[in-house]
Write a protein that holds these residues in place. Sequence first.
Motif, short mmCIF file in Angstrom:
data_model
loop_
_atom_site.label_atom_id
_atom_site.label_comp_id
_atom_site.label_asym_id
_atom_site.label_seq_id
_atom_site.Cartn_x
_atom_site.Cartn_y
_atom_site.Cartn_z
N ILE A 129 0.84 -1.20 0.00
CA ILE A 129 0.00 0.00 0.00
C ILE A 129 0.88 1.25 0.00
CG2 ILE A 129 -1.71 1.32 1.28
CD1 ILE A 129 -2.85 -1.25 2.34
N LYS A 130 0.71 2.10 -1.00
CA LYS A 130 1.48 3.35 -1.08
C LYS A 130 0.67 4.56 -0.66
CE LYS A 130 2.35 5.02 -5.16
NZ LYS A 130 2.78 5.20 -6.57
N ALA A 131 -0.67 4.45 -0.69
CA ALA A 131 -1.54 5.56 -0.26
C ALA A 131 -2.90 4.98 0.10
CB ALA A 131 -1.68 6.60 -1.36
N GLN A 132 -3.53 5.56 1.12
CA GLN A 132 -4.84 5.08 1.57
C GLN A 132 -5.61 6.24 2.18
OE1 GLN A 132 -4.64 1.76 4.25
NE2 GLN A 132 -6.84 1.65 4.59
N THR A 133 -6.91 6.29 1.93
CA THR A 133 -7.74 7.35 2.50
C THR A 133 -9.20 6.91 2.50
OG1 THR A 133 -8.36 9.68 2.35
CG2 THR A 133 -8.14 8.48 0.29
N LYS A 134 -10.00 7.59 3.28
CA LYS A 134 -11.44 7.37 3.25
C LYS A 134 -12.01 8.05 2.00
CE LYS A 134 -14.14 7.27 6.67
NZ LYS A 134 -15.01 7.60 7.83
N LYS A 436 -2.41 -10.66 3.60
CA LYS A 436 -2.48 -10.27 5.00
C LYS A 436 -3.53 -9.19 5.23
CE LYS A 436 2.37 -11.42 5.91
NZ LYS A 436 3.70 -10.91 6.35
N GLU A 437 -3.67 -8.30 4.25
CA GLU A 437 -4.65 -7.23 4.37
C GLU A 437 -6.02 -7.78 3.96
OE1 GLU A 437 -6.47 -4.34 5.45
OE2 GLU A 437 -4.33 -3.86 5.49
N LYS A 438 -6.93 -7.94 4.94
CA LYS A 438 -8.20 -8.63 4.71
C LYS A 438 -9.35 -7.69 4.37
CE LYS A 438 -6.24 -12.46 6.20
NZ LYS A 438 -5.87 -13.55 5.27
N SER A 439 -9.19 -6.40 4.61
CA SER A 439 -10.33 -5.49 4.48
C SER A 439 -10.63 -5.11 3.03
CB SER A 439 -10.10 -4.23 5.31
OG SER A 439 -8.93 -3.56 4.87
N PHE A 440 -9.65 -5.28 2.13
CA PHE A 440 -9.86 -4.89 0.74
C PHE A 440 -10.31 -6.11 -0.06
CE2 PHE A 440 -6.98 -1.74 2.45
CZ PHE A 440 -7.54 -0.55 1.98
N TRP A 453 -5.85 -0.49 -7.54
CA TRP A 453 -6.74 0.18 -6.59
C TRP A 453 -7.58 -0.85 -5.86
CZ3 TRP A 453 -5.64 5.02 -5.64
CH2 TRP A 453 -5.04 5.80 -6.62
N GLY A 454 -7.69 -0.71 -4.55
CA GLY A 454 -8.51 -1.61 -3.75
C GLY A 454 -9.48 -0.84 -2.89
N ILE A 455 -10.66 -1.41 -2.68
CA ILE A 455 -11.70 -0.76 -1.87
C ILE A 455 -12.06 -1.68 -0.71
CG2 ILE A 455 -14.10 0.00 -1.82
CD1 ILE A 455 -13.86 1.09 -4.50
N SER A 456 -12.09 -1.11 0.49
CA SER A 456 -12.51 -1.88 1.67
C SER A 456 -14.03 -1.85 1.78
CB SER A 456 -11.88 -1.31 2.94
OG SER A 456 -12.36 0.00 3.17
N GLU A 457 -14.62 -2.95 2.24
CA GLU A 457 -16.07 -3.10 2.27
C GLU A 457 -16.47 -3.66 3.63
OE1 GLU A 457 -20.01 -4.43 1.70
OE2 GLU A 457 -18.33 -5.75 2.15
N THR A 458 -17.60 -3.16 4.17
CA THR A 458 -18.00 -3.49 5.55
C THR A 458 -19.25 -4.35 5.63
OG1 THR A 458 -19.32 -1.48 5.73
CG2 THR A 458 -16.99 -1.33 6.36
N LYS A 460 -21.91 -3.45 4.60
CA LYS A 460 -22.99 -2.46 4.52
C LYS A 460 -22.73 -1.52 3.35
CE LYS A 460 -22.70 -0.71 8.64
NZ LYS A 460 -23.03 0.11 9.83
N THR A 461 -21.51 -1.02 3.29
CA THR A 461 -21.10 -0.11 2.23
C THR A 461 -19.57 -0.13 2.18
OG1 THR A 461 -21.25 2.16 1.38
CG2 THR A 461 -21.04 1.90 3.77
N PHE A 462 -18.97 0.76 1.38
CA PHE A 462 -17.51 0.82 1.34
C PHE A 462 -17.05 2.08 2.06
CE2 PHE A 462 -19.00 3.03 -2.42
CZ PHE A 462 -18.19 4.14 -2.51
N GLU A 463 -15.82 2.07 2.52
CA GLU A 463 -15.32 3.18 3.32
C GLU A 463 -14.08 3.83 2.74
OE1 GLU A 463 -14.74 1.71 7.25
OE2 GLU A 463 -16.80 2.12 7.87
N SER A 464 -13.03 3.03 2.52
CA SER A 464 -11.75 3.62 2.13
C SER A 464 -11.24 3.00 0.84
CB SER A 464 -10.72 3.42 3.25
OG SER A 464 -10.50 2.05 3.49
N ILE A 465 -10.30 3.71 0.24
CA ILE A 465 -9.68 3.27 -1.01
C ILE A 465 -8.17 3.34 -0.83
CG2 ILE A 465 -9.67 5.59 -2.04
CD1 ILE A 465 -10.38 4.19 -4.70
N ALA A 466 -7.46 2.40 -1.46
CA ALA A 466 -6.01 2.34 -1.31
C ALA A 466 -5.36 2.08 -2.66
CB ALA A 466 -5.61 1.25 -0.32
N ALA A 467 -4.17 2.63 -2.82
CA ALA A 467 -3.36 2.39 -4.02
C ALA A 467 -2.25 1.41 -3.65
CB ALA A 467 -2.77 3.69 -4.54
N PHE A 468 -2.21 0.27 -4.33
CA PHE A 468 -1.18 -0.73 -4.12
C PHE A 468 -0.15 -0.62 -5.24
CE2 PHE A 468 -4.85 -2.22 -1.91
CZ PHE A 468 -4.40 -3.00 -0.85
N SER A 469 1.12 -0.50 -4.89
CA SER A 469 2.18 -0.43 -5.90
C SER A 469 2.34 -1.78 -6.59
CB SER A 469 3.52 -0.04 -5.26
OG SER A 469 3.44 1.23 -4.67
#
Length: 816
Positions: A129-134, A436-440, A453-458, A460-469
């Motif tokens: 993961i190089k960047a992550q945000t809601k 290891k990262e289970k949320s995406f 690009w990966g999106i975490s999901e709950t 119910k809905t999605f919350e954050s997005i991350a850029a994987f190198s």
Amino acid sequence: MLISLLREASEHNAKLKEDTLEFLLDLFTEVKPLSLWGTSQIDIVLDKSLHTVANYLEEVIVSDKTGPVAKNRALKVLFSLGMLRGSLPNLLSVVNIQRRLNLTTDLSAEMRLLSEAKADSHLEFEGKIKAQTKVFFRSAVPADAKAGDKHTYLTLTSDGRYIYIHSEVEGLLKVGSGHGHTMLGKVYKHISDYRLKERGTLAYVLGHLYFRSQRISPAPLIEIDPDTLEELPGPVAYDTVCPNSLYPELSNPEIEFPHDATHRTEAEKLVGSPTTPNPGAQRSTAPKKDGPSKRDLRLLRPAQRSPMFTEGRYIYLVSQWTVEARQRSGDSDDEEEGDSGEIRQARFGVDIYDPLSDFEHVRSVELLAAPKQKGPKDKSKQPTALGVKTLDQGSFITNGTWLAVIVPPGVEEGTELKIKYFDLKDGRLLSTSTPKEKSFIYFSYDHANNVVWGISETKKTFESIAAFSNETVPEKFSFDEDDEEFYQPCDNKRIIEIAKESLGFDEEGETTLDGRRAEKASEELQTLLSLGFEVSTSELQAKSRIGGQTSSAAQPEYASKATQLFILANIARLGESFASLDYQRNDYTDRAPNLESYRKPYCVHLLPKVFTYLEDCLEANAHSFFDVKESAITDETLLGQYSLLVTLRILKYNLAAAELFSEHMKKADVELPPQRFALRLRDLVFQILDSRPYETKEYEDIRRALYDEALELLRHNLGVLYQGRLDVIVGVLLSAMRHRDDKVQSDIKLAILVWLSKQRHVSTLVGELLAPAQVEGQQLQRNVQDIIALVLGDEAASFSSYLHSLTHFERPPKYV
């Protein structure tokens, strides 16, 4: 020591020299390219020792005492050694020797291997993961809503600037990626009621945003405006005249279809072999005549879910090709199911389509699971590559070489998230991993930025997005001349084709029969002349002409230039995959590195000899661009101009590496490239930028490509060109800003700003501004003050004009 003994012995024994070269040639032809490549300490030591072998071969070739046969063998051995080592100095040495001696050596086998060389472009992004945000938007799901049993389905795709997301509960969103002056996580557009409770897939391909789902059937796709996120009128590729075009996504999995094991051979004749070349590397289209009708492929595919994804160039559809069924051993209807014959496995695969050819089918790849070892009494079925639930709930990404299938927890065997990797050349399952990262859960590949690009999901809905190198660099897309919007007339692959045509190569990379005969005849003549035999002029002409036409071998200088261009263009092509223009500080340790050990296969090596060879290439070919009038340009002149272009591209990657190590080189008192060469290169860059346009399109295409490459050198190698003198660089920027109406100066200004915007250059600039102890630092301060005054003055003038239009009831100009 062995080479020293061989050098001494061969001085007095020509037969020993020839036998040694023949032995090395036979040895190297049996070894694959990059067999001697490595990055460990022992590999580096071995590489240094092989420099001695290369130096000996160069001595043999240029020696007047060496006969033509030995010269040819030594040149082939040197070329082969360069392929085995991935050695840029060896390959450039072959170019240098060809330019000096114009040898007629048949290098077709070695050049074919070079043209086939490519980086192992795969997907390697897990845990990087190089960047992550809601994602900042107002969710339609209440905060106190209970989580469901399953994950809410998402799909996403990217155009390099924005990420487009469709959620079955949140609608359609356009989110910033952090690239192209966007803010990562900011929602720029949101249509909250777009196709809710609909499981669809998005794909952004070559400027178009497509959506696919079962509810749009019988249309395979619909197009969405990327700016407004509104659907464009009319379905995509619905009633095309193209055979085997896109099939719709239907929802009746009970329908049987004929693509089963008993008809597999015939079906593959219709849809193409899974082992055909990668579409990202070579464009291939289905036959227009005598082929299947346009509905044939659609009838061979299931009436069920078939998700869509892309690597940015082609459309990929993954589907189940045959359903699981039990093959009965007899005709009796009373036979119990337990006594039936063996189970026919369900089959899954990928179909690939070309949007630039009316979504014509390119090829198919069947996905193959690793077979399970079974005992004689084991009646359990073999595993399948995918499961039907994976098509419904999984996520699929590709870079054109590998396919990654992200399987959510509980969809297949096991309760953990897993990722399956397949090779798209033959469909083999390469590996299965548990990240290891289970949320995406949901992913998409972004070719423009080489990130996943990966999106975490709950649930119910999605919350954050991350850029994987992604750790490997993909190949550049190549387009046909008919695709005017994307076609690049001077890309490296096109230049390689020009060199091949000049050499008379056939499709397999071998010289044509006439060319081979001429080369053999020329070698015979050289041998006779070296032995003192007299050969008449008529015999020379007869030997050099075949069928009344002059072959390329009869013009050794032209053939030599084409050979040089072929090698240089392939080095530049490989640089696109193996090298980088934006090295990061973490690419090396803080300890002083061994500069000579810093190298990339085929394209980068920080050695003085490399810059000497490249400087010679520039000097040998620059006159073909600057000193020849348009009316006097010949085919040989064009080869020289193309060679100049690809040499600049090779230099670009080596200068980027040199700039990375500039601080270490200063401490070690090493100068790479030499200051004299840097000054001459800088002059050459500005000469190209000041060149005048040509009237002929082909010549202007080359000039424009050289112009763009000169700007690339400023964007990425400015520190080397000016020996790190920030005061001089900022002075050039100031001069360019003062000539605001000049197109060339405007391009120079933007190129310098790109270079200055990099983090390490900004920190250096701030440091020198805060401590201007020397005269250069004081001049830097004054230049920066003048630049700030210019910028503020322009801003004030724009704002004053805007206020003036408002007070005089005029239509106000656009104010940014």
